[in-house]
Motif scaffolding. Structure first.
Motif, PDB file in Angstrom:
ATOM      1  N   TYR A   1     -17.982 -25.373  14.789  1.00  0.00           N
ATOM      2  CA  TYR A   1     -16.799 -26.073  14.121  1.00  0.00           C
ATOM      3  C   TYR A   1     -16.136 -25.341  13.116  1.00  0.00           C
ATOM      4  O   TYR A   1     -14.908 -25.448  13.247  1.00  0.00           O
ATOM      5  N   VAL A   2     -16.594 -24.544  12.261  1.00  0.00           N
ATOM      6  CA  VAL A   2     -15.954 -23.824  11.293  1.00  0.00           C
ATOM      7  C   VAL A   2     -15.164 -22.952  12.329  1.00  0.00           C
ATOM      8  O   VAL A   2     -13.938 -22.428  11.657  1.00  0.00           O
ATOM      9  N   HIS A   3     -15.639 -22.338  13.287  1.00  0.00           N
ATOM     10  CA  HIS A   3     -14.859 -21.414  14.184  1.00  0.00           C
ATOM     11  C   HIS A   3     -13.574 -21.892  14.533  1.00  0.00           C
ATOM     12  O   HIS A   3     -12.774 -21.206  14.708  1.00  0.00           O
ATOM     13  N   GLU A   4     -13.639 -23.091  15.081  1.00  0.00           N
ATOM     14  CA  GLU A   4     -12.637 -23.970  15.735  1.00  0.00           C
ATOM     15  C   GLU A   4     -11.624 -24.377  14.533  1.00  0.00           C
ATOM     16  O   GLU A   4     -10.300 -24.135  14.942  1.00  0.00           O
ATOM     17  N   LEU A   5     -12.160 -24.446  13.492  1.00  0.00           N
ATOM     18  CA  LEU A   5     -11.147 -24.719  12.235  1.00  0.00           C
ATOM     19  C   LEU A   5     -10.365 -23.768  11.834  1.00  0.00           C
ATOM     20  O   LEU A   5      -9.171 -23.907  11.774  1.00  0.00           O
TER      21      LEU A   5
END
Length: 297
Positions: free
Chosen positions: A42-46
């Motif tokens: 999720y953080v990577h996509e953010l």
């Protein structure tokens, strides 16, 4: 709602390449339980979509001043006029008696407080007003309240130029201890993002949140050491400053920026604790609920 990608398979490599490049993806929406997605992914996509949040913030900022005679000059005029209005109000209440540099303290406090409140106000409707975008595009919904904070940061930066002018005009000196102001400023930003995510998610379930928020923010301003100094609070009521998350952050901000002294350790530690708690609580609540937003809008 959750999204699952379904793609056809074929033995021919050229056929598979054609499908990958030109065949539209099929999204299957399925009911799911409230819960956290894989946070690392999720953080990577953010982070991968950070340009989207920055561009959305720029668009909002430009739209707010589009068609006005002074345009972007309002980024400086608006906080300056706001500071003058509050100074006149406080000056009348104090019968003209205020310490040296009080206007600089008030202006710096108002700029920092409005960095918070100008983020929360648009953030509360950032999800409910983004219905089509949320229904038609898959992306981390956290980008929506994050863009509200970025817009407020873009609005806040020019006000620091105004503060420097007032600081000099007030006869205050520049000391290396003023760099400590960066710490409470970062705490305010982290706290603000946490609160923005929290209110944006709550607004999906309780649509009255946006109506109550302006009154809460106005009362919160009066409870913060902006229109007065933290040192003026009687000893028996100091706990009110400790209980107010922004109380400790704005006290440290004023001590460093306006008075040019190293902020008290208690203010810095307490402000950091409030910021972490708000960010973790608001972030986890928002992310755990965001896949349900589509069916609530």
């Amino acid at each position: 709602m959750s999204t699952q990608t379904v793609s056809a398979s074929a033995d021919d490599p050229l056929h598979r390449q054609w499908e990958d490049e030109f065949a539209p993806e099929v999204h299957v929406y399925e009911p799911h339980k409230v819960g956290l997605p894989p946070l690392r992914a999720y953080v990577h996509e953010l982070w991968r979509r950070r340009e989207f949040a920055i561009e959305l913030a720029r668009t909002r900022l430009a739209a707010q001043h589009y068609g006005t005679a002074f345009g972007m000059t309002w980024l400086i005029l608006n906080p300056l006029l706001l500071g003058v209005v509050y100074f006149l109000l406080v000056d009348i209440l104090r019968s003209g008696h205020h310490p040296k540099g009080f206007f600089a303290h008030l202006l710096g406090g108002i700029f920092a407080y409005y960095l918070f409140s100008d983020s929360v106000r648009p953030a509360v409707k950032s999800v409910t007003s983004g219905g089509r975008l949320i229904l038609n595009t898959a992306f981390p919904r956290t980008l929506l309240p994050l863009s509200a904070v970025l817009t407020s940061v873009m609005r806040f930066l020019p006000t620091m130029g105004v503060y420097v002018i007032v600081h000099v005009a007030s006869g205050l000196s520049f000391d290396v201890e003023m760099l400590w102001a960066i710490v409470p400023l970062l705490e305010i930003l982290v706290f603000t993002l946490g609160i923005c995510m929290l209110v944006a998610a709550l607004q999906v379930y309780f649509r009255d949140m946006a109506n109550f928020l302006p009154y809460l923010l106005r009362i919160w301003l009066y409870a913060c050491p902006v229109l007065w100094y933290a040192a003026e609070v009687p000893h028996g009521y100091k706990w009110l400053l400790y209980a107010n998350p922004l109380g400790s952050m704005l006290t440290a901000w004023s001590e460093a920026l306006n008075q040019g002294i190293t902020p008290g350790t208690t203010w810095l530690v307490l402000g950091g604790a409030w910021a972490v708690v708000a960010f973790v609580a608001g972030g986890l609540f928002f992310v755990s609920r965001e896949r349900e937003f589509a069916v609530r809008l």
